[in-house]
Design a protein around this motif. Structure first.
Motif, PDB file in Angstrom:
ATOM      1  N   HIS A 259      27.505 -11.375  21.933  1.00 19.56           N
ATOM      2  CA  HIS A 259      28.899 -12.028  21.873  1.00 19.56           C
ATOM      3  C   HIS A 259      29.555 -12.321  23.768  1.00 19.56           C
ATOM      4  O   HIS A 259      30.032 -11.746  23.809  1.00 19.56           O
ATOM      5  N   GLY A 260      28.061 -13.350  23.765  1.00 12.17           N
ATOM      6  CA  GLY A 260      28.530 -13.734  25.054  1.00 12.17           C
ATOM      7  C   GLY A 260      28.434 -12.868  26.027  1.00 12.17           C
ATOM      8  O   GLY A 260      29.408 -12.681  27.242  1.00 12.17           O
ATOM      9  N   ALA A 261      27.686 -11.383  26.165  1.00 15.47           N
ATOM     10  CA  ALA A 261      27.705 -10.934  26.821  1.00 15.47           C
ATOM     11  C   ALA A 261      29.408 -10.066  27.346  1.00 15.47           C
ATOM     12  O   ALA A 261      29.513  -9.067  28.088  1.00 15.47           O
ATOM     13  N   ARG A 262      30.439  -9.737  26.374  1.00 17.92           N
ATOM     14  CA  ARG A 262      31.464  -9.210  26.140  1.00 17.92           C
ATOM     15  C   ARG A 262      31.889  -8.434  26.010  1.00 17.92           C
ATOM     16  O   ARG A 262      32.953  -7.485  25.639  1.00 17.92           O
ATOM     17  N   GLN A 263      30.306  -7.406  24.900  1.00 16.66           N
ATOM     18  CA  GLN A 263      30.898  -6.039  24.082  1.00 16.66           C
ATOM     19  C   GLN A 263      29.728  -5.203  24.630  1.00 16.66           C
ATOM     20  O   GLN A 263      30.887  -4.527  25.755  1.00 16.66           O
ATOM     21  N   LEU A 264      29.255  -4.995  24.611  1.00 16.99           N
ATOM     22  CA  LEU A 264      28.153  -4.000  25.350  1.00 16.99           C
ATOM     23  C   LEU A 264      27.381  -4.345  26.827  1.00 16.99           C
ATOM     24  O   LEU A 264      26.072  -5.519  26.417  1.00 16.99           O
ATOM     25  N   ASP A 265      27.534  -3.835  27.595  1.00 13.77           N
ATOM     26  CA  ASP A 265      27.269  -4.125  28.383  1.00 13.77           C
ATOM     27  C   ASP A 265      25.960  -3.825  28.554  1.00 13.77           C
ATOM     28  O   ASP A 265      25.561  -2.593  28.380  1.00 13.77           O
ATOM     29  N   TYR A 266      24.633  -4.198  30.001  1.00 17.96           N
ATOM     30  CA  TYR A 266      23.181  -4.004  29.514  1.00 17.96           C
ATOM     31  C   TYR A 266      22.275  -3.902  27.875  1.00 17.96           C
ATOM     32  O   TYR A 266      21.569  -3.481  27.712  1.00 17.96           O
ATOM     33  N   THR A 267      23.148  -4.822  27.148  1.00 15.76           N
ATOM     34  CA  THR A 267      21.772  -5.182  26.017  1.00 15.76           C
ATOM     35  C   THR A 267      21.398  -6.368  27.125  1.00 15.76           C
ATOM     36  O   THR A 267      21.578  -7.323  27.722  1.00 15.76           O
ATOM     37  N   PRO A 268      19.959  -6.150  26.387  1.00 17.74           N
ATOM     38  CA  PRO A 268      19.070  -8.230  26.476  1.00 17.74           C
ATOM     39  C   PRO A 268      19.736  -9.149  27.071  1.00 17.74           C
ATOM     40  O   PRO A 268      20.624  -9.135  26.319  1.00 17.74           O
ATOM     41  N   ALA A 269      19.770  -9.703  27.588  1.00 18.53           N
ATOM     42  CA  ALA A 269      19.720 -10.978  27.350  1.00 18.53           C
ATOM     43  C   ALA A 269      19.596 -11.755  26.362  1.00 18.53           C
ATOM     44  O   ALA A 269      18.048 -10.872  25.579  1.00 18.53           O
ATOM     45  N   THR A 270      20.673 -12.614  25.579  1.00 19.41           N
ATOM     46  CA  THR A 270      20.086 -13.285  24.309  1.00 19.41           C
ATOM     47  C   THR A 270      18.220 -13.837  24.128  1.00 19.41           C
ATOM     48  O   THR A 270      17.728 -13.539  23.043  1.00 19.41           O
ATOM     49  N   ILE A 271      18.691 -15.343  25.127  1.00 20.14           N
ATOM     50  CA  ILE A 271      17.153 -15.535  25.034  1.00 20.14           C
ATOM     51  C   ILE A 271      15.452 -14.487  25.194  1.00 20.14           C
ATOM     52  O   ILE A 271      15.018 -14.984  24.529  1.00 20.14           O
ATOM     53  N   CYS A 272      16.037 -12.745  25.402  1.00 23.30           N
ATOM     54  CA  CYS A 272      14.798 -12.149  25.796  1.00 23.30           C
ATOM     55  C   CYS A 272      14.315 -11.799  24.503  1.00 23.30           C
ATOM     56  O   CYS A 272      13.781 -10.827  24.655  1.00 23.30           O
ATOM     57  N   VAL A 273      15.688 -11.299  23.392  1.00 19.70           N
ATOM     58  CA  VAL A 273      14.898 -11.110  22.328  1.00 19.70           C
ATOM     59  C   VAL A 273      15.451 -11.929  21.493  1.00 19.70           C
ATOM     60  O   VAL A 273      14.874 -11.502  20.204  1.00 19.70           O
ATOM     61  N   LEU A 274      15.336 -13.609  20.747  1.00 24.89           N
ATOM     62  CA  LEU A 274      15.628 -14.695  20.196  1.00 24.89           C
ATOM     63  C   LEU A 274      13.795 -13.852  19.154  1.00 24.89           C
ATOM     64  O   LEU A 274      13.913 -14.590  18.322  1.00 24.89           O
ATOM     65  N   GLU A 275      12.914 -14.170  20.425  1.00 27.69           N
ATOM     66  CA  GLU A 275      11.965 -14.010  19.644  1.00 27.69           C
ATOM     67  C   GLU A 275      11.050 -12.716  18.677  1.00 27.69           C
ATOM     68  O   GLU A 275      10.782 -13.277  17.339  1.00 27.69           O
ATOM     69  N   GLU A 276      11.557 -12.089  19.351  1.00 31.02           N
ATOM     70  CA  GLU A 276      11.523 -10.327  18.317  1.00 31.02           C
ATOM     71  C   GLU A 276      12.605 -10.342  17.452  1.00 31.02           C
ATOM     72  O   GLU A 276      11.705 -10.790  16.086  1.00 31.02           O
ATOM     73  N   VAL A 277      13.231 -11.098  16.902  1.00 29.04           N
ATOM     74  CA  VAL A 277      14.256 -11.424  15.618  1.00 29.04           C
ATOM     75  C   VAL A 277      13.779 -12.764  14.870  1.00 29.04           C
ATOM     76  O   VAL A 277      12.950 -12.876  13.836  1.00 29.04           O
ATOM     77  N   VAL A 278      13.412 -13.388  15.297  1.00 31.91           N
ATOM     78  CA  VAL A 278      12.489 -14.938  14.974  1.00 31.91           C
ATOM     79  C   VAL A 278      11.443 -14.278  14.379  1.00 31.91           C
ATOM     80  O   VAL A 278      11.118 -14.477  13.012  1.00 31.91           O
ATOM     81  N   HIS A 279      10.132 -13.598  15.078  1.00 36.45           N
ATOM     82  CA  HIS A 279       9.398 -12.858  13.465  1.00 36.45           C
ATOM     83  C   HIS A 279       9.685 -11.694  13.202  1.00 36.45           C
ATOM     84  O   HIS A 279       8.591 -12.444  11.980  1.00 36.45           O
ATOM     85  N   ALA A 280      10.935 -10.782  13.248  1.00 39.73           N
ATOM     86  CA  ALA A 280      11.045  -9.926  12.054  1.00 39.73           C
ATOM     87  C   ALA A 280      11.635 -11.206  10.943  1.00 39.73           C
ATOM     88  O   ALA A 280      11.366 -10.193   9.625  1.00 39.73           O
ATOM     89  N   VAL A 281      12.436 -11.957  11.578  1.00 36.58           N
ATOM     90  CA  VAL A 281      12.874 -13.015   9.782  1.00 36.58           C
ATOM     91  C   VAL A 281      11.452 -14.219   9.378  1.00 36.58           C
ATOM     92  O   VAL A 281      12.025 -14.013   8.146  1.00 36.58           O
ATOM     93  N   GLY A 282      10.765 -14.045  10.431  1.00 36.03           N
ATOM     94  CA  GLY A 282       9.535 -14.973   9.410  1.00 36.03           C
ATOM     95  C   GLY A 282       9.839 -15.681   8.542  1.00 36.03           C
ATOM     96  O   GLY A 282       9.182 -16.956   7.799  1.00 36.03           O
TER      97      GLY A 282
END
Ligand SMILES: Cc1cc2nc3c(=O)[nH]c(=O)nc-3n(C[C@H](O)[C@H](O)[C@H](O)COP(=O)(O)O)c2cc1C
Ligand SMILES: CCCCCCC(=O)C(=O)O
Length: 370
Positions: A259-282
């Protein structure tokens, strides 16, 4: 500063629109657009984390023709760069979301209209022939949310983007200090008022607390599925666990977003979790991405990590505030031009040629030093 910008001429990259927007807007509105949650740690990280990813260009590839175009849920667009849903465009420019939609049409890309738009679903639909998706927040008054979904469907919106990271609004301290107030939201005229009985802190937060349905959960996706035939994308996925659940309930697409870092601070940068999600979605459904995209190289990196396209939030609003429809068009054009150059210099004639081996993450760099 104004003099400096006039002397230096037109912006040459999307970051330069931010200062123009700051000069053009009342402080309360600029702060609302610009701000992130709490310490704004994630806000910085969203942008900074892109910088830590290095490119690995390939040479001696025929790059005399570059094709940026791609297909998202069956819609061919000129480049994998879309417009993220952002609220209240009339606070940035009198033409509001209509100007943004016209820029999307001129750029041949997809605009996601915010549920919190200041122009109506119908006004935006009739203003241009852009492919439009409709972003949904679910209200406690489900009947109102259902009405909006039906209006979007009747008016030719092509997908519902269900935002799932905002059961309440994040704590945005600038909005609290400024006592930020929501403008009239014409979509809800006669249905609900944005006026809240609250004179402390951010009225947005108070409005959302009273209105958004914080009980909405996985099983309620069935409700949404039952009221629309449109594809449903879920926006706000940050973990493999939730990506798997989203697959289980049968969504048609996923948007990795904080959400453009407007919701929960200290979540990771989205680019750092993208690959994890991509792998799960397969590869079962498209994975889109947003958060911190400011350069064509950022788009390239997100695609290399498996996103089908990126969405851009703040730069679009800054373009709108600075120069209206033309400003939004320039923001999209600049990102496209930079992506084209990045693809040329990396040896990728088409978006499908951008692969995981075209980048090296910081983790990989550190690992290879061991
Ligand atoms: C001013 C502003 C308003 C936003 N409004 C909405 C909204 O109404 N609905 C939504 O799903 N996301 C909203 N977002 C989040 C964006 O859709 C997107 O996730 C985020 O802006 C991407 O990060 P970026 O601004 O760094 O590009 C908003 C973001 C901003 C900055
Ligand atoms: C008036 C209620 C809250 C609007 C929320 C818009 C949004 O998502 C944002 O990030 O701001």
């Amino acid at each position: 500063m104004l003099l400096l910008l006039i002397m230096e001429g037109e912006p040459v990259n999307v970051n330069e629109f931010q200062e123009l927007a700051r000069l053009a807007l009342p402080k309360m509105y600029y702060d609302y657009y610009d701000g992130g949650a709490e310490d704004q740690y994630t806000l910085k990280e969203n942008v900074e984390s892109f910088r830590k990813i290095a490119l690995r260009p390939r040479i001696l590839v025929d790059v005399s023709r570059i094709d940026l175009s791609t297909i998202i849920l069956g819609h061919r667009i000129s480049a994998p760069i879309m417009i993220a849903p952002t609220a209240f465009h009339k606070l940035a420019h009198p033409q509001g979301e209509v100007a943004t939609a016209r820029a999307a049409a001129a750029s041949n890309t997809i605009m996601v209209l915010s549920y919190m738009s200041t122009c109506t679903v119908e006004e935006v639909a009739s203003s241009c022939n852009a492919v439009r998706f409709f972003q949904l927040y679910v209200y406690k008054r489900r009947d109102i949310s259902a009405q909006l979904v039906h209006r979007a469907e009747r008016n030719g919106y092509k997908a519902i983007v269900l935002t799932v990271d905002a059961p309440r609004l994040g704590r945005r301290e600038a909005d609290i200090k400024n006592k930020m107030i929501a403008p009239q939201l014409n979509n809800f005229e006669g249905l609900i008022s944005t006026k809240v009985d609250h004179d402390e802190g951010s009225n947005l937060e108070a409005f959302a607390k009273g209105t958004f349905d914080a009980s909405f959960c996985w099983r309620d996706l069935g409700w949404l599925r039952a009221i629309t035939n449109l594809p449903i994308l879920i926006k706000g996925v940050l973990t493999r666990e939730d990506a798997i659940k989203a697959m289980e309930v049968g969504v048609d697409g996923i948007i990795v977003s904080n959400h453009g870092a407007r919701q929960l601070d200290y979540t990771p940068a989205t680019i750092c979790v993208l690959e994890e999600v991509v792998h799960a979605v397969g590869g079962k459904v498209p994975v889109l991405f947003d958060g911190g995209v400011r350069r064509g190289t950022d788009v390239f990196k997100a695609l290399a990590l498996g996103a089908q396209a990126v969405l851009v939030g703040r730069p679009v609003v800054y373009g709108l505030a600075a120069k209206g429809e033309y400003g939004v068009k320039r923001v999209i054009e600049m990102l496209k031009d930079e992506l084209e150059l990045t693809m040329t210099l990396s040896g990728c004639p088409g978006v499908k040629d951008i692969s995981r081996s075209h980048i090296k993450t910081e983790q990989e760099r550190l690992h290879s030093m061991l």
